[in-house]
Design an enzyme around this catalytic site. Structure first.
Site, PDB file in Angstrom:
ATOM      1  N   GLU A 234      -6.394 -10.545  -1.213  1.00 25.19           N
ATOM      2  CA  GLU A 234      -7.204 -10.306  -0.002  1.00 25.19           C
ATOM      3  C   GLU A 234      -8.685 -10.219  -0.361  1.00 25.19           C
ATOM      4  O   GLU A 234      -9.419  -9.364   0.129  1.00 25.19           O
ATOM      5  CB  GLU A 234      -6.752  -9.013   0.686  1.00 25.19           C
ATOM      6  CG  GLU A 234      -5.285  -8.998   1.063  1.00 25.19           C
ATOM      7  CD  GLU A 234      -4.848  -7.708   1.769  1.00 25.19           C
ATOM      8  OE1 GLU A 234      -5.720  -6.915   2.178  1.00 25.19           O
ATOM      9  OE2 GLU A 234      -3.630  -7.511   1.904  1.00 25.19           O
TER      10      GLU A 234
ATOM     11  N   HIS B 210     -10.555  -5.899  -2.301  1.00 32.77           N
ATOM     12  CA  HIS B 210     -11.632  -5.667  -1.329  1.00 32.77           C
ATOM     13  C   HIS B 210     -12.739  -4.931  -2.080  1.00 32.77           C
ATOM     14  O   HIS B 210     -12.670  -3.722  -2.287  1.00 32.77           O
ATOM     15  CB  HIS B 210     -11.123  -4.815  -0.159  1.00 32.77           C
ATOM     16  CG  HIS B 210     -10.066  -5.487   0.654  1.00 32.77           C
ATOM     17  ND1 HIS B 210     -10.311  -6.605   1.418  1.00 32.77           N
ATOM     18  CD2 HIS B 210      -8.743  -5.214   0.822  1.00 32.77           C
ATOM     19  CE1 HIS B 210      -9.199  -6.983   2.029  1.00 32.77           C
ATOM     20  NE2 HIS B 210      -8.223  -6.157   1.673  1.00 32.77           N
TER      21      HIS B 210
ATOM     22  N   ASP C 178     -12.442 -10.071  -0.720  1.00 36.50           N
ATOM     23  CA  ASP C 178     -13.739 -10.131  -0.043  1.00 36.50           C
ATOM     24  C   ASP C 178     -14.673  -9.189  -0.779  1.00 36.50           C
ATOM     25  O   ASP C 178     -14.235  -8.203  -1.365  1.00 36.50           O
ATOM     26  CB  ASP C 178     -13.651  -9.840   1.466  1.00 36.50           C
ATOM     27  CG  ASP C 178     -12.860  -8.597   1.834  1.00 36.50           C
ATOM     28  OD1 ASP C 178     -12.703  -7.700   0.975  1.00 36.50           O
ATOM     29  OD2 ASP C 178     -12.408  -8.496   2.989  1.00 36.50           O
TER      30      ASP C 178
ATOM     31  N   ASN D 252       1.984  -5.191  -3.093  1.00 42.44           N
ATOM     32  CA  ASN D 252       0.583  -5.507  -2.792  1.00 42.44           C
ATOM     33  C   ASN D 252      -0.184  -4.218  -2.506  1.00 42.44           C
ATOM     34  O   ASN D 252       0.317  -3.337  -1.794  1.00 42.44           O
ATOM     35  CB  ASN D 252       0.577  -6.412  -1.549  1.00 42.44           C
ATOM     36  CG  ASN D 252      -0.780  -7.017  -1.235  1.00 42.44           C
ATOM     37  OD1 ASN D 252      -1.385  -7.635  -2.110  1.00 42.44           O
ATOM     38  ND2 ASN D 252      -1.258  -6.857  -0.004  1.00 42.44           N
TER      39      ASN D 252
ATOM     40  N   GLU E 152       0.801  -1.228   0.000  1.00 40.54           N
ATOM     41  CA  GLU E 152       0.000   0.000   0.000  1.00 40.54           C
ATOM     42  C   GLU E 152       0.837   1.282   0.000  1.00 40.54           C
ATOM     43  O   GLU E 152       0.578   2.200   0.772  1.00 40.54           O
ATOM     44  CB  GLU E 152      -0.957  -0.007   1.195  1.00 40.54           C
ATOM     45  CG  GLU E 152      -1.902  -1.204   1.158  1.00 40.54           C
ATOM     46  CD  GLU E 152      -2.823  -1.299   2.383  1.00 40.54           C
ATOM     47  OE1 GLU E 152      -2.831  -0.375   3.208  1.00 40.54           O
ATOM     48  OE2 GLU E 152      -3.526  -2.325   2.488  1.00 40.54           O
TER      49      GLU E 152
HETATM   50  O1  9MR Z   1      -7.580  -8.016   8.381  1.00 40.65           O
HETATM   51  C1  9MR Z   1      -6.653  -7.206   9.039  1.00 40.65           C
HETATM   52  C2  9MR Z   1      -7.240  -6.730  10.358  1.00 40.65           C
HETATM   53  O2  9MR Z   1      -7.387  -7.813  11.252  1.00 40.65           O
HETATM   54  C3  9MR Z   1      -6.368  -5.675  10.961  1.00 40.65           C
HETATM   55  O3  9MR Z   1      -7.025  -5.124  12.109  1.00 40.65           O
HETATM   56  C4  9MR Z   1      -6.091  -4.596   9.951  1.00 40.65           C
HETATM   57  C5  9MR Z   1      -5.207  -3.552  10.551  1.00 40.65           C
HETATM   58  O4  9MR Z   1      -4.753  -2.640   9.641  1.00 40.65           O
HETATM   59  O5  9MR Z   1      -5.465  -5.162   8.796  1.00 40.65           O
HETATM   60  C6  9MR Z   1      -6.312  -6.035   8.153  1.00 40.65           C
HETATM   61  O6  9MR Z   1      -5.717  -6.519   6.979  1.00 40.65           O
HETATM   62  C7  9MR Z   1      -5.386  -5.548   5.999  1.00 40.65           C
HETATM   63  C8  9MR Z   1      -4.172  -6.051   5.255  1.00 40.65           C
HETATM   64  O7  9MR Z   1      -3.145  -6.317   6.145  1.00 40.65           O
HETATM   65  C9  9MR Z   1      -3.735  -5.060   4.200  1.00 40.65           C
HETATM   66  N1  9MR Z   1      -4.794  -4.706   3.334  1.00 40.65           N
HETATM   67  C10 9MR Z   1      -6.029  -4.286   3.966  1.00 40.65           C
HETATM   68  C11 9MR Z   1      -6.480  -5.330   4.953  1.00 40.65           C
HETATM   69  C12 9MR Z   1      -7.830  -4.962   5.533  1.00 40.65           C
HETATM   70  O8  9MR Z   1      -7.737  -3.809   6.292  1.00 40.65           O
END
Ligand code: 9MR
Length: 706
Positions: free
Chosen positions: A271, A243, A273, A206, A164
């Site tokens: 990722e 997402h 969803d 990513n 990101e």
């Molecule tokens: O799913 C993850 C969640 O449990 C955490 O609280 C969150 C914190 O930033 O990160 C989520 O996963 C993220 C991933 O690492 C990067 N892309 C976005 C995802 C959803 O927020």
């Protein structure tokens, strides 16, 4: 394979082969579920892809959760456990405990792992975000990458090296401590550091909101990846988080995936969803991946809706009670229809199959040479392929078909390492011959396997190939030059000879090396091993040279089709295992007829010290490789999945080759009724490795469904 000087070490390796298969970078060792009902993972495998999920260490103890995990998924991304705040909460103090829990679960269930993530502005401890000095931040970032990757080395299929980094709605990087203190070069530096830390892991960038082709963010990233590829900055893959809202992927998602793939990187959906999980939106996402041969796998971001970071959206494939939702069925069915993905512009894996001698076999030059198209008897009696590779194999073996034939100047102990093509109505077999004083090669031909034992053995040390250490031949017809090639090892090099007429044993040219010297990456990793078992395969653009080091590494070099045999370069570790016995030698890579799929076989040493083969598939020759039948309990070929109707003459299923559907440089095989020519030996034999009584036999697949 097998140098003169290898005697003691060989025996030690056999004795040392006691540990179970460790996780292999670029390839899992087991399928997650036994044969039976289709699951997400098993549906993805036939097209060379994986199907994964994010996993939280804290949920592994929930048996409803882990039952679905192990039944359905063959790739795991730790959801939070490998992030910086978890792994290095204070400077230099690393904690890999929760991540290790997930790694150990994956390893014991045959699941591969994505590493997520090394450099990200979020979930970053304040001790890092507060750094203002470039030298400090550079050293902190590189140390974090190196230490984390070293800890998991050999166990990670792909790492999200940088996550990101681009700003939403812009072609520019987002503001972060890395961007502010180090400038935009931090991404390149992170990738270079990562490559050095674990050369076998795929290195990914990513991000989210990069799925719509015309978005500025997508374009900014595309320009960066193009620049990296043009300058040789090591990047192997782009992860599209995906997402999505209720409408699912943007209409241009497929275009985006194929445009990135065309830059020469793998693409992965990392990722996934989708709000409310509409079945069609999920199916469309899966199909977008299947349509791009370099789209190597799909990961959903959690298992049940209740596990999701956006649980209010119910965006996943299982409801909170663990029941599959309609989207699950849609994904299963989309995966099932996707075993023949269409080609992305990036890959050349759509090269015409060579079963028919009509396409790639057309010679460019008209010469006196005997041309493979000369008559109608050139097609191998292999069945033509409309089927798919299975994920378990059963074989029936012949008895010994070919034994050594000594003559006045050759007192041969074993015949080994066969290479075979069927051409003009004959099988043409090349093999190593070994005795206590060394290795040379032999050629024989016959019309039928019942004639194999009576064929004349022509010793190639009497041709211009000459005397001295020459072993482990591989033969193929190189259509662009209308010439046969024999590739083999000469000790310090991978060598080749050419011949206009495969049936003329004296027509081979003197050995020439592919390399000027052993590539540095091999000398850095070979340890006490030996550089063996060279293997060439070409697609419509490039030729690749694989080799093994008897020390856990499979290497790959490449050159263009037009430069071949010159220009072999860019040697990389194609696969690696910390336990050398799991990834030992005698690797083969084949094109699967009628599919954008490649099959990798590697010889391993089992826990009983016996040789066997493991297998993986991929959508492209340069990987990544997904386990097919890759464990001792589910091998490609081992004494345990072979029956011996005429007597069990060997417990080793060792160095050999599949009978190909054609004979050209694409090394195309049919996935149906496969046959494998191999070396075996009397189980009671002992003594010097080079004096063992190896013989050749033929396996015929007995569980073919096509
Ligand atoms: O799913 C993850 C969640 O449990 C955490 O609280 C969150 C914190 O930033 O990160 C989520 O996963 C993220 C991933 O690492 C990067 N892309 C976005 C995802 C959803 O927020």
């Amino acid at each position: 394979m097998k140098g003169l000087h290898r005697l003691g070490r060989r025996r030690r390796a056999v004795v040392a082969g006691l540990s179970a298969a460790a996780a292999l970078a670029g390839a899992a060792t087991l399928l997650p579920s036994s044969a039976g009902a289709a699951t997400l993972g098993t549906q993805a495998v036939p097209s060379g892809r994986y199907f994964g999920t994010a996993v939280a260490a804290g949920r592994l103890g929930d048996s409803a959760y882990s039952t679905i995990l192990d039944r359905e998924f063959n790739m795991i991304t730790p959801e939070n456990e490998m992030k910086w705040d978890a792994t290095e909460p204070s400077r230099g103090s690393f904690n890999f405990g929760p991540a290790d829990q997930i790694v150990s679960h994956a390893t014991s269930h045959g699941q591969q792992l994505r590493g997520h993530t090394l450099v990200w502005h979020s979930q970053l401890p304040t001790w890092v975000s507060g750094i203002t000095d470039a030298a400090t931040l550079r050293s902190v970032m590189n140390n974090h990458i190196t230490t984390t990757m070293a800890h998991f080395k050999g166990k990670i299929h792909s790492w999200d090296v940088v996550n990101e980094a681009f700003a939403d709605g812009s072609t520019q990087l987002r503001s972060s401590v890395f961007q502010k203190v180090l400038g935009e070069g931090f991404i390149e530096e992170a990738f270079r550091t990562a490559r050095a830390a674990d050369p076998a892991a795929k290195l990914c960038y990513n991000d989210y909101n990069i799925e719509n082709w015309t978005d500025a963010k997508t374009q900014g990233l595309y320009a960066m990846v193009r620049d990296f590829k043009s300058r040789g900055v090591p990047i192997d893959c782009v992860g599209f988080q995906s997402h999505f809202g209720t409408s699912g992927p943007p209409a241009s998602f497929g275009t985006t995936l194929s445009n990135f793939a065309a830059l020469g990187v793998d693409v992965q959906i990392t990722e996934l969803d989708i709000a409310t999980a509409p079945p069609t939106a999920y199916a469309n996402t899966v199909k977008a991946c299947l349509n791009v041969s370099r789209c190597t796998g799909i990961t959903v971001w959690g298992i049940r809706d209740s596990d999701s970071w956006r649980s209010a959206d119910n965006p996943l494939l299982f409801d909170s009670g663990g029941n599959p939702k309609p989207a699950y069925d849609a994904v299963i069915s989309a995966l099932g229809s996707g075993t023949s993905p269409s080609t992305s512009p990036s890959t050349s894996s759509s090269a015409s199959p060579s079963a028919s001698p009509s396409s790639t076999d057309q010679p460019r030059v008209k010469t006196r040479r005997v041309r493979p198209t000369a008559d109608g008897t050139t097609t191998s009696p292999s069945p033509s392929a409309t089927g798919s590779l299975p994920s378990t194999f059963q074989w029936s073996s012949s008895g010994v078909l070919i034994s050594p034939k000594s003559d006045a100047s050759h007192n041969i102990a074993g015949i080994k390492d066969p290479s075979v093509v069927y051409y003009k109505g004959k099988y043409h077999v090349f093999a190593s011959v070994a005795d206590s004083s060394g290795y040379s090669m032999v050629y024989l031909s016959f019309t039928d396997w019942s004639q194999a034992g009576s064929a004349t053995h022509h010793y190639l040390d009497q041709s211009p190939i000459g005397t001295g250490y020459r072993a482990a031949p591989q033969v193929f017809y190189f259509a662009p030059q209308d010439l046969w090639y024999l590739v083999y090892q000469t000790g310090g090099n991978a060598s080749y000879s050419t011949n206009a007429d495969i049936s003329n044993p004296n027509g081979w040219s003197a050995p020439k090396g592919f390399y000027s010297s052993m590539p540095a990456i091999i000398s850095q990793n070979i340890g006490n091993g030996y550089w063996v078992d060279m293997w060439v395969i070409c697609d419509s653009a490039n030729c690749y040279l694989f080799s093994s080091d008897d020390n856990g590494q499979l290497y790959r070099s490449q050159t263009t089709l037009s430069q071949f045999p010159n220009g072999m370069t860019n040697t990389v570790i194609a696969a690696q295992d910390a336990n050398r016995n799991n990834l030992f030698e005698a690797s083969n890579v084949y094109k699967v007829q009628g599919k954008n799929q490649y099959l990798l076989l590697v010889e391993a040493i089992g826990s009983d010290g016996r040789r066997y083969f493991r297998s993986w598939t991929s959508g492209s020759i340069d990987g990544s490789w997904t386990a097919l039948a890759a464990s001792e309990s589910n091998p490609f070929a081992a004494a345990g999945n072979v029956t011996f109707p005429s007597g069990a003459w060997t417990k080793d299923i060792s160095h050999g080759e599949l009978i190909r559907a054609g004979y050209d440089q694409t090394l195309t095989i049919s996935p149906c009724k496969m046959r494998y020519l191999y070396q075996g030996q009397d189980p009671n034999a002992s003594g010097d490795y080079n004096s063992l009584p190896w013989r050749l036999g033929l396996l015929t697949q007995s569980n073919s469904t096509c």
